[in-house]
Design an enzyme around this catalytic site. Structure first.
Site, mmCIF file in Angstrom:
data_model
loop_
_atom_site.group_PDB
_atom_site.id
_atom_site.type_symbol
_atom_site.label_atom_id
_atom_site.label_comp_id
_atom_site.label_asym_id
_atom_site.label_seq_id
_atom_site.Cartn_x
_atom_site.Cartn_y
_atom_site.Cartn_z
ATOM 1 N N ASP A 29 0.878 -1.167 0.000
ATOM 2 C CA ASP A 29 0.000 0.000 0.000
ATOM 3 C C ASP A 29 0.921 1.224 0.000
ATOM 4 O OD1 ASP A 29 -1.732 2.178 0.870
ATOM 5 O OD2 ASP A 29 -3.131 0.644 1.574
ATOM 6 N N ILE A 30 0.667 2.186 -0.866
ATOM 7 C CA ILE A 30 1.551 3.359 -0.939
ATOM 8 C C ILE A 30 1.229 4.391 0.136
ATOM 9 C CG2 ILE A 30 2.154 3.073 -3.370
ATOM 10 C CD1 ILE A 30 0.135 5.336 -3.995
ATOM 11 N N GLU A 88 -13.365 1.691 -0.839
ATOM 12 C CA GLU A 88 -12.554 2.713 -1.512
ATOM 13 C C GLU A 88 -12.166 2.350 -2.943
ATOM 14 O OE1 GLU A 88 -10.019 -0.001 0.910
ATOM 15 O OE2 GLU A 88 -11.810 1.137 1.356
ATOM 16 N N HIS A 93 -10.053 -6.652 -2.174
ATOM 17 C CA HIS A 93 -8.683 -6.582 -1.668
ATOM 18 C C HIS A 93 -8.668 -6.803 -0.168
ATOM 19 C CE1 HIS A 93 -10.248 -2.458 -1.603
ATOM 20 N NE2 HIS A 93 -9.384 -2.172 -0.640
ATOM 21 N N HIS A 95 -6.380 -6.232 3.228
ATOM 22 C CA HIS A 95 -5.286 -5.481 3.846
ATOM 23 C C HIS A 95 -4.576 -6.402 4.824
ATOM 24 C CE1 HIS A 95 -6.683 -1.365 2.675
ATOM 25 N NE2 HIS A 95 -7.865 -1.965 2.678
#
Length: 146
Positions: A29-30, A88, A93, A95
């Protein structure tokens, strides 16, 4: 319209990839909650996790488990937390978040802003840690990136 994750999967957008199989991709994650925060996605573009077919769902969870094992070895943490929010980005996805306290999983806290060099370094550490679990990689058909 393809999601940002589909563009990462196709290579249209670059990412700090840590592991990949035929059906799944894991990348940093950026804007992480903690150092080493990884996103795990199926390559199949589906918006809602419970709309995945059973094989894809189970495969995604097994892939995430393998990545989490490497993540825990690479980053100093007590546990790797798991979250599926799904609001989002319209692409399933998971995390994977290194945590030492419950607050590390608080999505409303300020995100970190690591440099590209810091992301490159942590991605390499995670890849190396996954590599050290060679049997798991063979079972999962995971490829690692440099």
């Amino acid at each position: 319209m393809p999601s940002i994750f589909s563009k990462i999967i196709s290579g249209e957008i670059t990412a700090h990839r840590v592991a990949e199989s035929k059906d799944y991709l894991a990348f940093l994650d950026i804007q992480p909650l903690s150092v080493g925060h990884v996103l795990v996605v199926p390559k199949k573009e589906v918006d809602y996790i419970f709309d995945l077919d059973d094989d894809t769902y189970i495969g995604l969870m097994n892939f995430a488990k393998t990545v989490a094992g490497g993540l825990k070895k690479a980053v100093s943490c007590i546990k790797v937390g798991v979250a599926v929010i799904g609001l989002e980005v319209p692409h399933v996805h998971i995390h994977l978040i290194p945590m030492n306290q419950v607050g590390d999983m608080n999505f409303s806290k300020e995100k970190l802003k690591p440099s590209n060099e810091e992301l490159t370094t942590i991605a390499e550490k995670i890849r190396l840690a996954i590599t050290s679990s060679n049997d798991t990689i063979k079972r999962s058909n995971i490829q690692l990136f440099k």
